[in-house]
Design a protein around this motif. Structure first.
Motif, PDB file in Angstrom:
ATOM      1  N   GLU A 237       0.449  -0.990   0.162  1.00  0.00           N
ATOM      2  CA  GLU A 237       0.020   0.354   0.003  1.00  0.00           C
ATOM      3  C   GLU A 237       0.875   1.588  -0.098  1.00  0.00           C
ATOM      4  O   GLU A 237       0.647   2.329   0.860  1.00  0.00           O
ATOM      5  CB  GLU A 237      -1.128   0.012   1.642  1.00  0.00           C
ATOM      6  N   THR A 333      -7.804  -8.736  -4.952  1.00  0.00           N
ATOM      7  CA  THR A 333      -7.179  -8.601  -3.327  1.00  0.00           C
ATOM      8  C   THR A 333      -6.601  -7.290  -3.213  1.00  0.00           C
ATOM      9  O   THR A 333      -6.693  -6.443  -4.589  1.00  0.00           O
ATOM     10  CB  THR A 333      -6.424 -10.013  -2.682  1.00  0.00           C
ATOM     11  N   PRO A 334      -7.350  -6.604  -2.006  1.00  0.00           N
ATOM     12  CA  PRO A 334      -7.414  -6.683  -0.823  1.00  0.00           C
ATOM     13  C   PRO A 334      -8.906  -6.734  -0.499  1.00  0.00           C
ATOM     14  O   PRO A 334      -9.610  -5.935  -2.022  1.00  0.00           O
ATOM     15  CB  PRO A 334      -7.003  -6.027  -0.031  1.00  0.00           C
ATOM     16  N   TYR A 336     -11.496  -4.160   0.169  1.00  0.00           N
ATOM     17  CA  TYR A 336     -11.759  -2.593   0.752  1.00  0.00           C
ATOM     18  C   TYR A 336     -13.142  -2.779   1.654  1.00  0.00           C
ATOM     19  O   TYR A 336     -13.776  -3.002   1.144  1.00  0.00           O
ATOM     20  CB  TYR A 336     -11.330  -1.955  -0.344  1.00  0.00           C
ATOM     21  N   SER A 350      -7.972  -3.297   5.005  1.00  0.00           N
ATOM     22  CA  SER A 350      -8.072  -3.238   3.715  1.00  0.00           C
ATOM     23  C   SER A 350      -7.843  -4.520   4.262  1.00  0.00           C
ATOM     24  O   SER A 350      -6.883  -4.763   5.047  1.00  0.00           O
ATOM     25  CB  SER A 350      -6.976  -3.202   2.676  1.00  0.00           C
ATOM     26  N   TYR A 352      -6.535  -8.975   3.642  1.00  0.00           N
ATOM     27  CA  TYR A 352      -6.191  -9.739   3.063  1.00  0.00           C
ATOM     28  C   TYR A 352      -5.975 -11.156   3.923  1.00  0.00           C
ATOM     29  O   TYR A 352      -6.106 -10.569   4.779  1.00  0.00           O
ATOM     30  CB  TYR A 352      -4.247  -9.718   2.582  1.00  0.00           C
ATOM     31  N   SER A 388      -5.780   4.307   6.830  1.00  0.00           N
ATOM     32  CA  SER A 388      -5.872   3.320   6.595  1.00  0.00           C
ATOM     33  C   SER A 388      -5.660   2.056   7.853  1.00  0.00           C
ATOM     34  O   SER A 388      -4.053   2.374   7.985  1.00  0.00           O
ATOM     35  CB  SER A 388      -4.971   3.615   5.023  1.00  0.00           C
ATOM     36  N   ARG A 390      -4.443  -2.202   8.213  1.00  0.00           N
ATOM     37  CA  ARG A 390      -4.418  -3.091   7.161  1.00  0.00           C
ATOM     38  C   ARG A 390      -4.634  -4.368   7.951  1.00  0.00           C
ATOM     39  O   ARG A 390      -4.119  -4.817   8.811  1.00  0.00           O
ATOM     40  CB  ARG A 390      -3.033  -3.957   6.118  1.00  0.00           C
TER      41      ARG A 390
END
Length: 420
Positions: A237, A333-334, A336, A350, A352, A388, A390
């Motif tokens: 990212e 992927t991912p 969101y 996000s 995964y 963000s 993850r």
């Protein structure tokens, strides 16, 4: 007189060798808009190279060592095209029989047999070449071949590790060689996905190797280097670096799908920004956020909201959030989504390595030890600025207070443009 003749003979063979090398330089650096133009250009140049080789007088091809060089160069020139050619294999086989110490002939023969699909024989050629002494080119090819051979093998991880070792050996022979660093980057990238995407240090090693490869001027013409670096940055990212590298790859080889990757990423970033802006003003946020505060947390975690998180991993921290909506985009992927915390702050999540149906709109999540990143950069005069988090593994998230079952985990795969 004899010395003059010897020099003339040396010049003729030297010229033939240079022509063959130039042909491979063309193969590795010429990327026209239409890939067919490359094939026809290679065919045209290889025909000229063969003419030059055949112009060497018969009396200069009498000795076994001269015949070996002739067969080797003829096989090498014929093998420059992407498809397998039996004629090339026949000439290269003759060359190594006549002169088994011709290291580059073993390398070319291994590459030719690889195209035929006989991977164990190709590996045998590379090992025979290495028995003559260490060689960075051959170690790189062996490393690539081992990655190819590992596909579908029971001991895949072990074979990839072997590939990494050979890649590192090549670097010890010439620490400034960009191709060796590029090969190590590909090996580490493959290892990251083969071992289940949990070891991010492998991904970072891959990125570091690509950065070292870029320091070598000769690698500036390799579009795959930029494409692969962009792919890693996209996965991490690092959107700004990914966009720059995809753009560089597209300029170097228009036939790659790098331009589409730039377009897809810009579309995604624009969509994320617009959705975040829209939801930050939504009236229902207050009622949604008020339900988040009621969550019970394990005492070993400290409850937090996004505004207090540090960049990167936040240990012993739990962040309760509500899923507002999923973001449709063009990659698998991912996953969101736009989420909000108890202070009504909206940000991007996000996900995964978890099945798409594991989390639904309206679910309450607890993000454990969240990995936080503040995206803030400009691209083509447009600024992107959003927060963000993850999630890479099941263990990092509770859904409606429950741990996700193991069957909800999936292995993420990456599609880099690199050769094996």
């Amino acid at each position: 007189m004899a010395a003059a003749l010897a020099k003339e003979e040396e010049d003729v063979w030297g010229k033939a060798r240079k022509t063959a090398d130039d042909l491979y330089e063309l193969r590795d650096t010429f990327f026209p808009q239409n890939p067919d133009d490359k094939t026809s250009k290679l065919q045209q140049e290889s025909d000229l190279a063969l003419k030059l080789l055949d112009s060497i007088p018969p009396e200069q091809r009498k000795l076994a060592v001269q015949r070996a060089t002739y067969e080797y160069l003829r096989g090498k020139i014929l093998d420059v095209v992407p498809d397998y050619r039996k004629e090339a294999e026949d000439h290269l086989s003759k060359a190594v029989k006549l002169n088994p110490s011709l290291v580059d002939a073993w390398l070319c023969l291994g590459n030719c047999i690889w195209k035929k699909g006989d991977l164990p024989s190709a590996k045998n050629c590379f090992n025979l070449a290495l028995s003559k002494g260490p060689n960075k080119k051959i170690l790189c090819q062996l490393s690539m071949l081992e990655r190819r051979m590992s596909q579908g093998a029971e001991n895949q991880a072990e074979m990839i590790e072997e590939s990494i070792q050979h890649a590192k050996e090549a670097i010890t022979l010439d620490v400034k060689d960009g191709n060796s660093w590029y090969n190590l980057g590909n090996a580490c990238l493959t290892s990251f996905f083969v071992t289940g995407t949990w070891d991010h240090s492998k991904l970072l090693q891959s990125l570091k190797a690509y950065q070292n490869a870029e320091k070598d001027e000769r690698m500036k013409s390799n579009p795959d280097l930029y494409f692969n670096g962009a792919t890693v940055n996209k996965y991490l990212e690092n959107y700004d670096r990914a966009l720059s590298s995809f753009e560089a790859a597209a300029l170097k080889d228009p036939s790659l799908n790098a331009s589409e990757e730039v377009e897809k990423m810009v579309n995604l970033l624009n969509k994320l920004e617009n959705l975040l802006r829209g939801h930050s003003k939504a009236k229902r946020l207050t009622s949604l956020a008020s339900t988040i505060g009621a969550v019970n947390l394990n005492s070993s975690y400290k409850r937090a909201t996004i505004d207090v998180l540090s960049e990167g991993l936040n240990k012993a921290v739990a962040l309760p959030v509500k899923v507002l909506l999923f973001v449709k985009h063009e990659n698998i992927t991912p996953l969101y989504s736009v989420v909000c915390d108890s202070k009504q702050s909206c940000f991007v999540l996000s996900v995964y390595g978890i099945r798409n149906d594991a989390i639904k709109e309206g679910d309450q999540l607890i993000l454990l030890e969240p990995f936080f990143h503040h995206v803030d950069f400009s691209w083509k005069e447009k600024r992107y600025d959003f927060k963000s988090i993850r999630v890479d593994f099941l263990e990092q998230v509770l859904v409606n207070g429950k741990v996700l079952p193991p069957h909800q985990a999936i292995r993420t795969s990456i599609y880099a443009q690199h050769k094996p």
